[in-house]
Design a protein around this motif. Sequence first.
Motif, PDB file in Angstrom:
ATOM      1  N   TYR A 145       0.831  -1.216   0.000  1.00 20.78           N
ATOM      2  CA  TYR A 145       0.000   0.000   0.000  1.00 20.78           C
ATOM      3  C   TYR A 145       0.861   1.261   0.000  1.00 20.78           C
ATOM      4  N   GLN A 146       1.559   1.394  -1.096  1.00 18.03           N
ATOM      5  CA  GLN A 146       2.461   2.527  -1.261  1.00 18.03           C
ATOM      6  C   GLN A 146       1.691   3.840  -1.428  1.00 18.03           C
ATOM      7  N   THR A 148       2.433   7.726  -2.944  1.00 18.34           N
ATOM      8  CA  THR A 148       3.366   8.553  -3.703  1.00 18.34           C
ATOM      9  C   THR A 148       2.790   9.959  -3.832  1.00 18.34           C
ATOM     10  N   GLY A 152      -2.334   7.387  -3.426  1.00 19.89           N
ATOM     11  CA  GLY A 152      -2.159   6.098  -2.769  1.00 19.89           C
ATOM     12  C   GLY A 152      -2.953   6.064  -1.485  1.00 19.89           C
ATOM     13  N   GLY A 154      -2.464   3.940   1.235  1.00 23.06           N
ATOM     14  CA  GLY A 154      -1.770   3.596   2.470  1.00 23.06           C
ATOM     15  C   GLY A 154      -2.461   2.453   3.190  1.00 23.06           C
ATOM     16  N   ARG A 208       6.029  -1.749   9.356  1.00 23.78           N
ATOM     17  CA  ARG A 208       5.695  -0.518   8.631  1.00 23.78           C
ATOM     18  C   ARG A 208       6.842   0.480   8.688  1.00 23.78           C
ATOM     19  N   PHE A 211       9.251  -0.498   6.202  1.00 27.30           N
ATOM     20  CA  PHE A 211       8.775  -0.096   4.888  1.00 27.30           C
ATOM     21  C   PHE A 211       9.101   1.381   4.617  1.00 27.30           C
ATOM     22  N   TYR A 212       8.933   2.226   5.633  1.00 31.02           N
ATOM     23  CA  TYR A 212       9.281   3.644   5.478  1.00 31.02           C
ATOM     24  C   TYR A 212      10.762   3.792   5.146  1.00 31.02           C
ATOM     25  N   GLU A 215      11.319   2.853   1.533  1.00 29.87           N
ATOM     26  CA  GLU A 215      10.839   3.908   0.648  1.00 29.87           C
ATOM     27  C   GLU A 215      11.816   5.084   0.601  1.00 29.87           C
ATOM     28  N   ARG A 219      13.461   5.975  -2.870  1.00 33.04           N
ATOM     29  CA  ARG A 219      12.847   7.154  -3.488  1.00 33.04           C
ATOM     30  C   ARG A 219      13.408   8.473  -2.965  1.00 33.04           C
ATOM     31  N   MET A 222      10.272  10.091   2.382  1.00 29.30           N
ATOM     32  CA  MET A 222       9.137   9.336   2.937  1.00 29.30           C
ATOM     33  C   MET A 222       8.061  10.311   3.401  1.00 29.30           C
ATOM     34  N   TYR A 225       4.253   9.727   3.525  1.00 26.76           N
ATOM     35  CA  TYR A 225       3.637   8.892   4.560  1.00 26.76           C
ATOM     36  C   TYR A 225       3.413   9.644   5.872  1.00 26.76           C
TER      37      TYR A 225
END
Length: 245
Positions: A145-146, A148, A152, A154, A208, A211-212, A215, A219, A222, A225
């Motif tokens: 559940y990205q 951007t 998105g 989440g 989670r 995951f941050y 990201e 990228r 973050m 998010y």
Amino acid sequence: MNTVIHRKGLLLLAVAGCLLLQSACGGNRPQASRPGGGLEDYRQQALYDRDSRNNEDGSLGVKQRWVDEQQARQGKEYSGRKQLDMTNRHSASTMAFAPQIAERVKTVSGVREAQVLLTEVNGYVAVVLDGHSPEAEASPDMLGYQVTSKGGVGIFGGTDKGPSRYSWTENGGLSTGKADEIRKLVLSMAPTNIQQVYVSANPNFVQRVRFYAKEEKERGTMTNYMNEFNTLILHVFPDDANTRK
């Protein structure tokens, strides 16, 4: 005869001089204290400076300028630590990883992995303890559940999603004592603006945060998010606790 007249003249001059001296000194006699007189604090003096006509009629109220100045002064003098939002101690607008502090946390006995996130006033620590595996214990959604800049949902978005869909009560083996040890360590290393540190080994929280970190590495940011993170920490730390019971 002339001597007598001369002496009388001198006496009259002396008496006249005394009268003139007393008259001149009359302003030094004790006067009734004026309202506000003798107050050293300028704010107290200002209380007696009433209305634009500068009279002492209490019914006219304190000058608006003084009221405005006091409003302007609020928050500029130190009055203890303050949270960002009086109704939400976790509300934040920025967050960043602190890898050096995380490396130090990993030296704590029983800690296998650690991630440290810092906001404006708080620190959040996600730890993995020996004998636990968030990969197996957490929901697979935590790595999906990205969000951007183009959009998105989440992990909390969508009609079938929400905080209640996931478990935030599992403590991942983290005791209150261990959480407090980690909290004190992070607080001692964090910048002075950090007021509180919250620690959790909840597997969903750990995944989670992982995951941050992924990201940000892939990228370069973050920030997408931020809103999700503010919701996440409200559910992981709902009672201002360092770990879940």
